[in-house]
Design an enzyme around this catalytic site. Sequence first.
Site, PDB file in Angstrom:
ATOM      1  N   ASP A  28       0.846  -1.195   0.000  1.00  0.00           N
ATOM      2  CA  ASP A  28       0.000   0.000   0.000  1.00  0.00           C
ATOM      3  C   ASP A  28       0.888   1.254   0.000  1.00  0.00           C
ATOM      4  O   ASP A  28       1.856   1.328   0.764  1.00  0.00           O
ATOM      5  CB  ASP A  28      -0.877  -0.053   1.267  1.00  0.00           C
ATOM      6  CG  ASP A  28      -1.966   0.998   1.280  1.00  0.00           C
ATOM      7  OD1 ASP A  28      -2.365   1.457   0.189  1.00  0.00           O
ATOM      8  OD2 ASP A  28      -2.441   1.334   2.383  1.00  0.00           O
ATOM      9  N   HIS A  66      -9.682   4.515  -1.341  1.00  0.00           N
ATOM     10  CA  HIS A  66      -8.883   4.601  -0.107  1.00  0.00           C
ATOM     11  C   HIS A  66      -9.726   5.279   0.962  1.00  0.00           C
ATOM     12  O   HIS A  66     -10.656   6.009   0.653  1.00  0.00           O
ATOM     13  CB  HIS A  66      -7.601   5.415  -0.350  1.00  0.00           C
ATOM     14  CG  HIS A  66      -6.543   4.635  -1.074  1.00  0.00           C
ATOM     15  ND1 HIS A  66      -5.311   4.400  -0.545  1.00  0.00           N
ATOM     16  CD2 HIS A  66      -6.574   4.013  -2.273  1.00  0.00           C
ATOM     17  CE1 HIS A  66      -4.594   3.678  -1.401  1.00  0.00           C
ATOM     18  NE2 HIS A  66      -5.342   3.430  -2.453  1.00  0.00           N
ATOM     19  N   ARG A 105      -7.739   0.121  13.688  1.00  0.00           N
ATOM     20  CA  ARG A 105      -6.965   0.844  14.718  1.00  0.00           C
ATOM     21  C   ARG A 105      -7.877   1.264  15.860  1.00  0.00           C
ATOM     22  O   ARG A 105      -7.517   1.174  17.034  1.00  0.00           O
ATOM     23  CB  ARG A 105      -6.324   2.099  14.119  1.00  0.00           C
ATOM     24  CG  ARG A 105      -5.242   1.771  13.143  1.00  0.00           C
ATOM     25  CD  ARG A 105      -4.687   3.045  12.521  1.00  0.00           C
ATOM     26  NE  ARG A 105      -3.715   2.665  11.514  1.00  0.00           N
ATOM     27  CZ  ARG A 105      -3.009   3.509  10.803  1.00  0.00           C
ATOM     28  NH1 ARG A 105      -3.163   4.794  10.982  1.00  0.00           N
ATOM     29  NH2 ARG A 105      -2.144   3.094   9.920  1.00  0.00           N
TER      30      ARG A 105
HETATM   31 ZN   LIG Z   1      -4.487   5.042   1.163  1.00  0.00          ZN
END
Ligand SMILES: [Zn+2]
Length: 313
Positions: A81, A210, A260
């Site tokens: 990524d 994204h 997260r």
């Molecule tokens: Zn990204």
Amino acid sequence: MPVLPKELFKKCYGRYAIAAVNVFTMEQVQGLFHAGETANAPFLVQITPAARDYAHSIMLEAIVHAASKIYPKAVYAVHLDHGNEEHAKDAITSGGYQSIMIDASHEAFEDNVKITKRIVEKAHEHEIFVEAELGVLSGVEDNLSIDEKHAKYTNPSEVERFVQLTKCDSLAVAVGTSHGAYKFSGVQGIQFDILEEIQRRLPNFPIVLHGGSAVNEEEVQRINRAGGQLLKNATGVPPQEIARAIKYGVCKINIATDTRLLWTRVHREFFRDHAPLFDPVIPGKEYIRAYSDFMVQKFELFGATNKASEFIN
Ligand SMILES: [Zn+2]
């Protein structure tokens, strides 16, 4: 079982999306592979340069390889990524990746083309899939005017030329999402008019979103009740926008922030509720379990549940 991303996107286009999940630790890899097997859903294991710096690239590749033995029915591909040229070249030669992203989106159009093309040529020699990015995703800040924001979105009139010149295999676009826990604090939601125009110009071409985390409000509240100090305007992509984006050719949706937040919530609540404990294994097990449950729900939202069998002969 690793599969080629080309196969994944050919089958899922317009029907469902592949979750591309950023992993940094053994617990996350365990949770992801467990979820993939449980939901019978294909997925992408996504490794950022920061993750490679943290655990070491050799360590992370080995963890993923081990997970594929522990979970032999998992259908997945490993993806780099946000790589620069150096990361991309390293991933191409390491043998551990089926897919890479070359991110030169911060460069001017012609330089983005030049850099992306160089990496595509190298990657294709090794049959490695390449995602490129057009438009600036992380730079969409609150203090920009609407016109400035539009300047950062992917310009649909550039997409055909970019794909023709670079021969990239998929395209990450800036259509309103951003990285982190504070998406959409200015302009609201995914810009579907831009997405629609991109699809019209690139029919059947896999589009990547994204910043696809949902940033669940209840998770944020639980973190704050357990001592966290996340801001009230933490927001993500609503589920109905995910479902709609898939119809416009979004084949890969990146997830990092949500996992997260989950890590933070599990550990904050654990240590609040078990103050005398200090064994990493106990909250670690809870995190793996919570991660797997969370991903099973995510696969369902993306329409990917029970689709792994489509790739097993
Ligand atoms: Zn990204």
